[in-house]
Enzyme design. Structure first.
Site, PDB file in Angstrom:
ATOM      1  N   ASP A  18       0.851  -1.202   0.000  1.00  0.00           N
ATOM      2  CA  ASP A  18       0.000   0.000   0.000  1.00  0.00           C
ATOM      3  C   ASP A  18       0.884   1.249   0.000  1.00  0.00           C
ATOM      4  OD1 ASP A  18       0.226  -1.218   2.957  1.00  0.00           O
ATOM      5  OD2 ASP A  18       0.375   0.959   3.058  1.00  0.00           O
ATOM      6  N   ASP A  77       0.600   3.640   2.302  1.00  0.00           N
ATOM      7  CA  ASP A  77       0.329   4.238   3.607  1.00  0.00           C
ATOM      8  C   ASP A  77      -0.779   5.292   3.425  1.00  0.00           C
ATOM      9  OD1 ASP A  77       0.976   3.986   6.380  1.00  0.00           O
ATOM     10  OD2 ASP A  77       1.890   5.949   6.308  1.00  0.00           O
TER      11      ASP A  77
HETATM   12  N1  LIG Z   1       1.146   1.266   5.765  1.00  0.00           N
HETATM   13  C1  LIG Z   1       1.643   0.412   6.645  1.00  0.00           C
HETATM   14  N2  LIG Z   1       2.081   0.857   7.860  1.00  0.00           N
HETATM   15  C2  LIG Z   1       2.595  -0.038   8.750  1.00  0.00           C
HETATM   16  N3  LIG Z   1       2.696  -1.337   8.532  1.00  0.00           N
HETATM   17  C3  LIG Z   1       2.271  -1.811   7.359  1.00  0.00           C
HETATM   18  N4  LIG Z   1       2.259  -3.054   6.857  1.00  0.00           N
HETATM   19  C4  LIG Z   1       1.731  -2.997   5.628  1.00  0.00           C
HETATM   20  N5  LIG Z   1       1.388  -1.735   5.295  1.00  0.00           N
HETATM   21  C5  LIG Z   1       1.732  -0.967   6.369  1.00  0.00           C
END
Ligand SMILES: Nc1ncnc2[nH]cnc12
Ligand SMILES: CSC[C@H]1O[C@H](OP(=O)(O)O)[C@H](O)[C@@H]1O
Length: 298
Positions: free
Chosen positions: A212, A214
């Protein structure tokens, strides 16, 4: 003295609860002075290379990032004779070019975790190891070669921001980590894991699977677990494919680590031999046995 043998330890993160191609596979209990590891450990071999696989959160994902027994996990792998640890982790990305589905071979960390035991050492036996270069370049190169064979787009090098969690970052934190601190990926588990691997004189490489963007990306909205699981479902097999290719790349015979990971404790112990606590030394039998020698039975 016989030649040293490679034993690959794999710590599987979110979405990676098994590995492929293991012969003579068997789940086994491993006891440690630091408590129980996250789960039983799956041992076996791929070709001539011995392997040990540990699901970081346990099968069924029972441990949160803060409750993962990091010391027990690293101690257990060391106790099984592991020489090289590959950490596989789901991560958010702070870089447009590091897209969901890509791999990043992480080589630096910013440790923002605060609610975890971070060292095997302490009162009774104090030690300070260097983590200036917290990952092993030889193992990272082997991961890169294995990644190339999988065909997955892979970025060599990146800084991983380790956050405590379990909540994801606020928008302000996401922007801080990306714009001010220049981090590349974010996750919740590689610290203190990497520091403990160094204390245990294990080579450590971190394979981030981007799931992703974030929360900073204007076109992607905020991160949630549904999105992460959907990406993992499509991509976790790529990580298993990479892991299955590593033994052929590393080979069964192991030369000393050129970066010195396997000698990290050489000059690290501070406590004078006559001031060391025998009970503390007994707990260090696996991780520091090379420099401490056999525990005193008296
Ligand atoms: N955006 C994110 N922040 C923290 N841990 C994660 N693991 C997978 N995506 C994450
Ligand atoms: C499932 S989303 C958040 C969770 O995923 C990552 O775990 P891991 O590093 O073990 O792959 C992240 O660090 C969080 O623990």
């Amino acid at each position: 003295m016989g030649e040293a043998k490679t034993v690959i330890g794999v710590i599987g993160g979110s979405g990676v609860y098994e590995i492929d191609g293991l012969e003579d596979a068997r789940w086994q209990d491993v006891q440690t002075p630091w408590g129980a590891p996250s789960d039983q450990i799956l041992t076996g071999r791929i070709g001539e290379v011995a392997m040990a696989f540990l699901p970081r959160h346990g099968r069924g994902h029972v441990h949160s990032p803060s409750s993962v027994p990091y010391r027990a996990n690293i101690d257990a792998l060391k106790r099984l004779g592991v020489t090289d640890v590959i950490s596989v982790s789901a991560c958010g990305s702070f870089q447009e070019a590091m897209a969901p589905g890509d791999f990043v071979i992480v080589d630096q960390f910013v440790d923002r975790t605060f609610a975890r035991e971070k060292s095997f050492f302490g009162p009774g036996c104090v030690a300070h190891v260097s983590v200036a270069h917290p990952t092993c370049a030889r193992l990272g190169d082997a991961c890169e070669a294995a990644a190339a064979a999988t065909g997955v787009r892979t970025h060599h090098g990146g800084t991983y921001l380790a956050m405590e969690g379990p909540q994801f970052s606020t928008l302000a934190e996401s922007r801080l980590y990306r714009e001010v601190w220049g981090c590349d990926v974010v996750g919740m588990t590689n610290m203190p894991e990497a520091k403990l691997a160094r204390e245990a004189e294990l080579c450590y490489a971190s394979l981030a699977m981007i799931t992703d963007y974030d929360s900073w990306h204007p076109d992607h909205g905020e991160v949630d677990v549904t999105e992460i699981i959907a990406t993992l479902t499509g991509n976790a097999s790529n990580a298993r494919d990479l892991v299955a290719r590593l033994p052929a790349g590393l080979g069964p015979d192991r030369a000393p680590c050129p970066c010195g990971c396997d000698r990290a404790l050489e000059f690290a112990l501070m406590t004078a031999p006559d001031k060391r606590d025998p009970e503390v030394l007994a707990r260090l039998d696996a991780v520091a046995g090379r420099v401490l020698g056999a525990p005193d039975k008296g």
